[in-house]
Enzyme design. Structure first.
Site, short mmCIF file in Angstrom:
data_model
loop_
_atom_site.label_atom_id
_atom_site.label_comp_id
_atom_site.label_asym_id
_atom_site.label_seq_id
_atom_site.Cartn_x
_atom_site.Cartn_y
_atom_site.Cartn_z
N ARG A 144 0.85 -1.19 0.00
CA ARG A 144 0.00 0.00 0.00
C ARG A 144 0.88 1.23 0.00
O ARG A 144 1.81 1.31 0.82
CB ARG A 144 -0.87 0.06 1.27
CG ARG A 144 -1.90 -1.03 1.40
CD ARG A 144 -2.36 -1.11 2.84
NE ARG A 144 -1.23 -1.36 3.75
CZ ARG A 144 -1.29 -1.23 5.07
NH1 ARG A 144 -2.37 -0.82 5.67
NH2 ARG A 144 -0.22 -1.50 5.82
N HIS B 106 -14.62 2.04 6.30
CA HIS B 106 -14.84 3.44 6.68
C HIS B 106 -15.53 4.17 5.53
O HIS B 106 -14.98 4.22 4.43
CB HIS B 106 -13.51 4.12 7.02
CG HIS B 106 -12.77 3.42 8.11
ND1 HIS B 106 -13.19 3.47 9.42
CD2 HIS B 106 -11.69 2.61 8.09
CE1 HIS B 106 -12.38 2.74 10.16
NE2 HIS B 106 -11.47 2.20 9.38
N GLY C 250 -16.71 7.09 3.15
CA GLY C 250 -15.98 8.28 2.70
C GLY C 250 -16.44 8.71 1.32
O GLY C 250 -17.53 8.33 0.88
N CYS D 11 -4.73 1.88 -8.14
CA CYS D 11 -5.04 0.46 -8.33
C CYS D 11 -6.53 0.14 -8.43
O CYS D 11 -6.97 -0.42 -9.43
CB CYS D 11 -4.40 -0.36 -7.22
SG CYS D 11 -2.61 -0.39 -7.36
P1 NAD Z 1 4.33 3.98 -12.00
O1 NAD Z 1 3.61 4.61 -13.13
O2 NAD Z 1 4.57 4.72 -10.74
O3 NAD Z 1 5.76 3.44 -12.50
C1 NAD Z 1 5.98 2.79 -13.69
C2 NAD Z 1 7.40 3.14 -14.15
O4 NAD Z 1 7.78 2.29 -15.24
C3 NAD Z 1 7.55 4.57 -14.68
O5 NAD Z 1 8.59 5.21 -13.96
C4 NAD Z 1 7.91 4.39 -16.16
O6 NAD Z 1 8.78 5.39 -16.63
C5 NAD Z 1 8.57 3.03 -16.13
N1 NAD Z 1 8.58 2.31 -17.42
C6 NAD Z 1 7.58 2.12 -18.29
N2 NAD Z 1 7.99 1.35 -19.32
C7 NAD Z 1 9.27 1.03 -19.09
C8 NAD Z 1 10.25 0.25 -19.77
N3 NAD Z 1 9.97 -0.38 -20.93
N4 NAD Z 1 11.49 0.15 -19.24
C9 NAD Z 1 11.79 0.78 -18.09
N5 NAD Z 1 10.91 1.52 -17.38
C10 NAD Z 1 9.67 1.64 -17.88
O7 NAD Z 1 3.49 2.64 -11.68
P2 NAD Z 1 3.30 1.91 -10.26
O8 NAD Z 1 2.28 2.61 -9.44
O9 NAD Z 1 4.64 1.61 -9.68
O10 NAD Z 1 2.62 0.55 -10.75
C11 NAD Z 1 3.35 -0.44 -11.47
C12 NAD Z 1 2.52 -1.71 -11.49
O11 NAD Z 1 2.35 -2.22 -10.15
C13 NAD Z 1 1.10 -1.54 -12.03
O12 NAD Z 1 0.74 -2.67 -12.76
C14 NAD Z 1 0.26 -1.43 -10.79
O13 NAD Z 1 -1.05 -1.87 -10.98
C15 NAD Z 1 0.97 -2.38 -9.85
N6 NAD Z 1 0.76 -2.09 -8.43
C16 NAD Z 1 0.82 -0.80 -7.96
C17 NAD Z 1 0.65 -0.54 -6.61
C18 NAD Z 1 0.70 0.87 -6.09
O14 NAD Z 1 0.36 1.06 -4.91
N7 NAD Z 1 1.11 1.86 -6.85
C19 NAD Z 1 0.45 -1.59 -5.72
C20 NAD Z 1 0.43 -2.90 -6.21
C21 NAD Z 1 0.58 -3.13 -7.57
#
Ligand code: NAD
Length: 439
Positions: free
Chosen positions: A154, A254, A256, A263
């Site tokens: 999270r 909660h 809200g 996500c």
């Molecule tokens: P984000 O957008 O913060 O980060 C993605 C990064 O990947 C960016 O910095 C982008 O420049 C880079 N990127 C894209 N293509 C690339 C490539 N070919 N080579 C190198 N870098 C590349 O995304 P995020 O929030 O970290 O989410 C990533 C994945 O994790 C998603 O599928 C999301 O659903 C999943 N996820 C996110 C969370 C969360 O809390 N943010 C939690 C669990 C799962």
């Protein structure tokens, strides 16, 4: 283990930093040279409590580096993690897999020696098989396996979640890949955190099912809250009474302004789409999406009636715009629906958010950013609490009320009460699923 993390966003950066803290050698790769340059200078591009300290410790120990050189990182790695974004594809609700597939092709060309290519991004069922085919097609000679390792951290508590997870899910097709994954997660295994090994499809499904379930729980209580308002019950008391039931639990109960974030909105959409494609409509999830949209819009009506039925020309002080506290992430935040609707109805909006401004400035054109709730309240017609940052939990309500043109408050996170409001001289108070005080 030598690990390459492809994609250094919220998930990739936290995962890379924590893997290096486990003792692995990690290279975090990103396409964005600005982000990599920042990281190389020791600066953290996102707001995530505790991340900077763990990052600095591992950079100093020589286990953690940052690079734009994907081939270089992949060639030396035992495990390559794909942690790029999978946003909603424009128009059809599907997860956009173009970043994942582009990364898979780049990885394929650089593979050297046996490597496990692990998808950490949230991807629809069947994607890991597609990744395997793409790699096979791009580099027929490559010695590799794929694995699915969805992430459950999270934002705001990401380090703790990664280091002390409820469980780790690892989807694999054979023992060889399972052994590499066991090595990657050995420190957690040794401390008895559950590592659940599944097939690829089940691992992919677990992530969507878990997120859709949590989104459903939030939406359920939001709908109950609406009914509470009509029939004179108090949703806070209802949540407490429900949550003490061990089968239900008190988390995500909660009421809200509706769920948001990077996500739940996109993952519920993608699950609904997956169901439609498989001719098994996800009826509950589809309803959740609809009710959540209504919930966000309902907040605009609440604020409007608090202001006597019209916000035109009124000054509103909005506390919190990020989708939840302790993050700077604005993706799909309820504020992005609510604030533009208020502006569109002619309100003047001042915003205070401890971390939201850098992201929020471009997303919320037309608002005035203020650095303190008391300044925001000066001569305001109403105060709106949208995100429950700790900074907003113990406000001096009397001081706020004295400064306002009309002391009204929309407490959309239920952090105060009607009694608090009355005692402070707030003459108009509205919360979610609770009794209001007429303005
Ligand atoms: P984000 O957008 O913060 O980060 C993605 C990064 O990947 C960016 O910095 C982008 O420049 C880079 N990127 C894209 N293509 C690339 C490539 N070919 N080579 C190198 N870098 C590349 O995304 P995020 O929030 O970290 O989410 C990533 C994945 O994790 C998603 O599928 C999301 O659903 C999943 N996820 C996110 C969370 C969360 O809390 N943010 C939690 C669990 C799962």
């Amino acid at each position: 283990m030598r690990i390459a993390m492809i994609g250094t966003g919220y998930v990739g950066l936290v995962s890379g930093v924590c893997f290096s803290d486990f003792g692995h050698d990690v290279v975090c790769v990103d396409l964005d040279p600005g982000k990599i340059a920042m990281l190389a200078r020791g600066e953290v591009p996102i707001y995530e409590p505790g991340l900077g300290t763990v990052m600095a410790r591992n950079v100093a120990a020589g286990r953690l580096t940052f690079s734009t050189d994907l081939p270089g990182a992949v060639a030396g790695a035992d495990a390559v993690f794909i942690a790029v974004g999978t946003p909603t594809r424009r128009g059809d609700g599907h997860a956009d897999l173009s970043y994942v597939m582009a990364a898979a092709e780049d990885i394929a060309r650089a593979l050297a020696g046996y490597t496990v290519v692990v998808t950490k991004s949230t991807v629809p069922v069947g994607t890991n098989r597609e990744v395997r085919q793409t790699i096979r097609k791009t580099n027929p000679a490559a010695d590799f396996d794929v694995a699915s390792n969805p992430e459950f951290l999270r934002e705001g508590a990401a380090i703790e979640d990664f280091m002390r997870p409820d469980r780790v899910i690892v989807g694999v097709q054979n023992d060889r890949a399972a052994e590499v994954m066991a090595e990657v997660y050995r420190p957690l295994f040794l401390r008895d955190f559950p590592i659940v090994t599944t097939d690829l499809e089940s691992a992919e499904m677990i992530k969507y099912a878990a997120n859709a379930f949590l989104a459903t729980k939030i939406t359920f209580i939001n709908e109950i809250a609406r009914l509470c308002e009509r029939v004179g019950a108090d949703v806070k008391q209802v949540s407490k009474g429900m949550g003490l039931d061990g089968r239900i639990g008190n988390k995500f109960l909660h009421a809200g302004p509706g769920y948001g974030g990077s996500c739940f909105p996109k993952d519920t959409q993608a699950l609904a789409r997956m169901g439609q494609d498989a001719a098994v409509p996800m009826q509950i999830t589809e309803t959740v999406i609809k009710v959540n949209d209504e919930t966000k819009r309902r907040m605009v009506d609440k604020i409007t009636s608090l202001c006597g039925g019209n916000v035109n020309g009124k000054t509103l002080a909005v506390l919190g715009v990020t989708f939840k506290p302790n993050t700077d992430d604005m993706r799909e935040a309820p504020a992005l629906t609510i604030v533009p609707a208020l502006l569109g109805a002619g309100a003047r909006v001042r915003v205070v958010d401890p971390q939201g401004r850098p992201e929020g400035e471009a997303l919320l054109p037309g608002v005035a950013w203020v650095d303190d709730p008391y300044k925001a309240a000066q001569n305001a017609d109403a105060l709106v609490i949208l995100t429950e940052w700790n900074e907003f939990r113990a406000l001096d309500l009397k001081r706020l009320a004295r400064r306002m043109a009309t002391p009204r408050m929309a407490d959309l996170r239920n952090i105060y009460s009607l009694k608090d409001a009355k005692q402070a001289g707030i003459t108009g108070y509205t919360a979610v699923g609770r009794r209001d005080l007429e303005a």
